[in-house]
Design a protein around this motif. Sequence first.
Motif, mmCIF file in Angstrom:
data_model
loop_
_atom_site.group_PDB
_atom_site.id
_atom_site.type_symbol
_atom_site.label_atom_id
_atom_site.label_comp_id
_atom_site.label_asym_id
_atom_site.label_seq_id
_atom_site.Cartn_x
_atom_site.Cartn_y
_atom_site.Cartn_z
ATOM 1 N N ASN A 148 -45.293 -82.591 13.209
ATOM 2 C CA ASN A 148 -44.050 -82.828 12.464
ATOM 3 C C ASN A 148 -43.266 -84.008 13.030
ATOM 4 N N LEU A 149 -43.207 -84.085 14.373
ATOM 5 C CA LEU A 149 -42.481 -85.181 15.011
ATOM 6 C C LEU A 149 -43.176 -86.509 14.735
ATOM 7 N N ALA A 150 -44.499 -86.521 14.803
ATOM 8 C CA ALA A 150 -45.244 -87.759 14.534
ATOM 9 C C ALA A 150 -45.008 -88.231 13.100
ATOM 10 N N THR A 151 -44.998 -87.309 12.161
ATOM 11 C CA THR A 151 -44.735 -87.656 10.762
ATOM 12 C C THR A 151 -43.344 -88.262 10.600
ATOM 13 N N PHE A 152 -42.375 -87.661 11.272
ATOM 14 C CA PHE A 152 -41.001 -88.167 11.204
ATOM 15 C C PHE A 152 -40.905 -89.564 11.807
ATOM 16 N N LEU A 153 -41.563 -89.777 12.952
ATOM 17 C CA LEU A 153 -41.515 -91.091 13.592
ATOM 18 C C LEU A 153 -42.152 -92.166 12.710
ATOM 19 N N LYS A 154 -43.193 -91.792 11.986
ATOM 20 C CA LYS A 154 -43.810 -92.749 11.048
ATOM 21 C C LYS A 154 -42.794 -93.186 9.995
ATOM 22 N N ARG A 155 -42.041 -92.221 9.463
ATOM 23 C CA ARG A 155 -41.061 -92.537 8.415
ATOM 24 C C ARG A 155 -39.916 -93.385 8.957
ATOM 25 N N MET A 156 -39.573 -93.174 10.211
ATOM 26 C CA MET A 156 -38.441 -93.881 10.805
ATOM 27 C C MET A 156 -38.856 -95.169 11.515
ATOM 28 N N SER A 157 -40.139 -95.474 11.566
ATOM 29 C CA SER A 157 -40.644 -96.539 12.436
ATOM 30 C C SER A 157 -40.080 -97.916 12.110
ATOM 31 N N LYS A 158 -39.710 -98.170 10.849
ATOM 32 C CA LYS A 158 -39.203 -99.491 10.478
ATOM 33 C C LYS A 158 -37.799 -99.755 11.020
ATOM 34 N N GLN A 159 -37.005 -98.687 11.221
ATOM 35 C CA GLN A 159 -35.621 -98.898 11.641
ATOM 36 C C GLN A 159 -35.331 -98.418 13.055
ATOM 37 N N LEU A 160 -36.175 -97.530 13.598
ATOM 38 C CA LEU A 160 -35.890 -96.936 14.902
ATOM 39 C C LEU A 160 -35.934 -97.990 16.007
ATOM 40 N N ASP A 161 -34.886 -97.995 16.840
ATOM 41 C CA ASP A 161 -34.786 -98.979 17.919
ATOM 42 C C ASP A 161 -34.887 -98.336 19.302
ATOM 43 N N TYR A 162 -34.538 -97.040 19.391
ATOM 44 C CA TYR A 162 -34.503 -96.353 20.692
ATOM 45 C C TYR A 162 -35.132 -94.983 20.536
ATOM 46 N N LEU A 163 -36.062 -94.669 21.441
ATOM 47 C CA LEU A 163 -36.710 -93.354 21.439
ATOM 48 C C LEU A 163 -36.724 -92.808 22.860
ATOM 49 N N ASN A 164 -36.220 -91.586 23.021
ATOM 50 C CA ASN A 164 -36.194 -90.928 24.326
ATOM 51 C C ASN A 164 -36.901 -89.592 24.218
ATOM 52 N N LEU A 165 -38.103 -89.515 24.801
ATOM 53 C CA LEU A 165 -38.860 -88.266 24.848
ATOM 54 C C LEU A 165 -39.114 -87.865 26.304
ATOM 55 N N LYS A 166 -38.128 -88.121 27.125
ATOM 56 C CA LYS A 166 -38.227 -87.790 28.545
ATOM 57 C C LYS A 166 -38.502 -86.304 28.736
ATOM 58 N N GLY A 167 -39.479 -85.997 29.594
ATOM 59 C CA GLY A 167 -39.764 -84.604 29.921
ATOM 60 C C GLY A 167 -40.549 -83.851 28.870
ATOM 61 N N ALA A 168 -41.223 -84.576 27.951
ATOM 62 C CA ALA A 168 -41.991 -83.883 26.906
ATOM 63 C C ALA A 168 -43.205 -83.165 27.483
ATOM 64 N N ARG A 169 -43.850 -83.763 28.485
ATOM 65 C CA ARG A 169 -45.017 -83.184 29.168
ATOM 66 C C ARG A 169 -46.155 -82.870 28.185
ATOM 67 N N VAL A 170 -46.652 -83.933 27.560
ATOM 68 C CA VAL A 170 -47.748 -83.803 26.606
ATOM 69 C C VAL A 170 -49.043 -84.314 27.231
ATOM 70 N N THR A 171 -50.165 -84.031 26.566
ATOM 71 C CA THR A 171 -51.449 -84.564 27.013
ATOM 72 C C THR A 171 -51.504 -86.056 26.689
ATOM 73 N N LEU A 172 -52.496 -86.719 27.228
ATOM 74 C CA LEU A 172 -52.660 -88.142 26.976
ATOM 75 C C LEU A 172 -52.857 -88.413 25.491
ATOM 76 N N GLU A 173 -53.685 -87.616 24.843
ATOM 77 C CA GLU A 173 -53.964 -87.810 23.418
ATOM 78 C C GLU A 173 -52.718 -87.545 22.578
ATOM 79 N N GLU A 174 -51.986 -86.464 22.887
ATOM 80 C CA GLU A 174 -50.775 -86.148 22.136
ATOM 81 C C GLU A 174 -49.719 -87.237 22.311
ATOM 82 N N GLY A 175 -49.569 -87.703 23.543
ATOM 83 C CA GLY A 175 -48.575 -88.732 23.818
ATOM 84 C C GLY A 175 -48.865 -90.023 23.077
ATOM 85 N N CYS A 176 -50.133 -90.422 23.086
ATOM 86 C CA CYS A 176 -50.502 -91.654 22.388
ATOM 87 C C CYS A 176 -50.367 -91.492 20.874
ATOM 88 N N GLU A 177 -50.618 -90.281 20.372
ATOM 89 C CA GLU A 177 -50.423 -90.029 18.939
ATOM 90 C C GLU A 177 -48.960 -90.233 18.555
#
Length: 439
Positions: A148-177
């Motif tokens: 769900n978060l990845a889908t949202f980021l795709k929709r916002m990608s043209k305007q988003l300037d700042y992203l803070n996902l500090k402390g998410a603790r995801v796998t390498l594959e999830e993080g890169c996705e």
Amino acid sequence: MEHNSEPEQSAWAHLPDVCLRRVFHWLDDRDRSRAALVCKKWSWAMYSGSLWRIRTITFYGRPSRAHTLEFQSALWYVKKFGKYLEHLEIKLSNPYNTACTQKFQVTMRGLLSHLGKCNSRLVSLSIKYLELDRFIWKNVVRAEFIKNLATFLKRMSKQLDYLNLKGARVTLEEGCELLNSLSCLTNKSFVSKINIEDFFSLHLPVYSSALFHQTMSKFHSLVTLTFNYNCISDELLDILQEHSAPSLCTLNIKCHIHDPHGQVVWGMSWAKLAKRAPKLTVNFFFERVMKHDHLARILLVEIPVRSISLRSCYFSDPDWIMRPTLTNLLPAYWHVLQKLTLELNNDRELLDNELLQLILLCKQLLFLKVWAFLSVTFMDRLLQNRAERKCILTTIKVRIYTARQETSEVDQLLCDIYRKFKYLIDSELNYFVITYPMV
């Protein structure tokens, strides 16, 4: 005699719109709703886009009735005025079981879906400390949330300037996705500020991942990047040099004892990046990485270091000898270091002289924070040198550790030192010094 049938109006009725919006700005959601019932003009003020640009939503793991009402209200208003939203912060506070995280995932799915459809202004998104590697996140819930978060980021990608996902603790594959979602539409991302500190799970050697390098190569206008040292490699520095050098200003790098930090990074890679990115400054934050040989491998002279923080977190280790670091390593940054934080459990070595010499050597040092075993005379010597303009410190925050429970004698000496330099402290310094029993 004619009587005016118009009732006398309060001066509030003639308040200019800009002033009325300012009044509404300082009201919470509940009071805004009540004020909007006063008249049509105040109701229109309620719908001013400027009131709804910045929102914080806190999801409580163990909510009281008040917290539940607060959350429901915040959620309703974000959906109601979501089209105006520019800065959104979502907090997950103390989740304690799988039911809590599942409820959070379902709530976020609805919220992000709604904003994805109605909002075209969002420039800043912060969702910190998700800790998705904890057992309270079922695999299916975790996967759905990331989707769900990845889908949202795709929709916002043209305007988003700042992203803070500090402390998410995801796998390498999830993080890169998630990071790739920011560049999926154009194969480039122009996000300028990213915080991925503690973004990946512990113990991951991210620096050796071709997938991570490929992901980072899609960011072309980075200004500030906050991340962990286990992501650093020659390849990453080359990528930053190639794609973000003109804009790059700040790298904030955390190095934790449990993150891999033994990789070899060449000084030439740092030198090339510093040359291509003339505005670049680097801030290091070390937690329990205190051994001189470990620090020497990381703190290369080619790095334009502005700030260094060394924290032992109250731990003590016989191998943590700080003298070589203060006398041989940190002096390499005498011309650029502006901020120094030392939190040391140095009960085995007195460092007064070495620390004072380092401070006097660093010609740009403005901020000093030290929690350590120091003698009281250190403060007298430091302030005397400051009074003689031998250093340019503007902030001094010191916690003097002592092995004695009774500190009244030391406290009195500190009071005497304050009185001696009172004019200097009151007029030129942000100054705070106390004693702290380490018994």
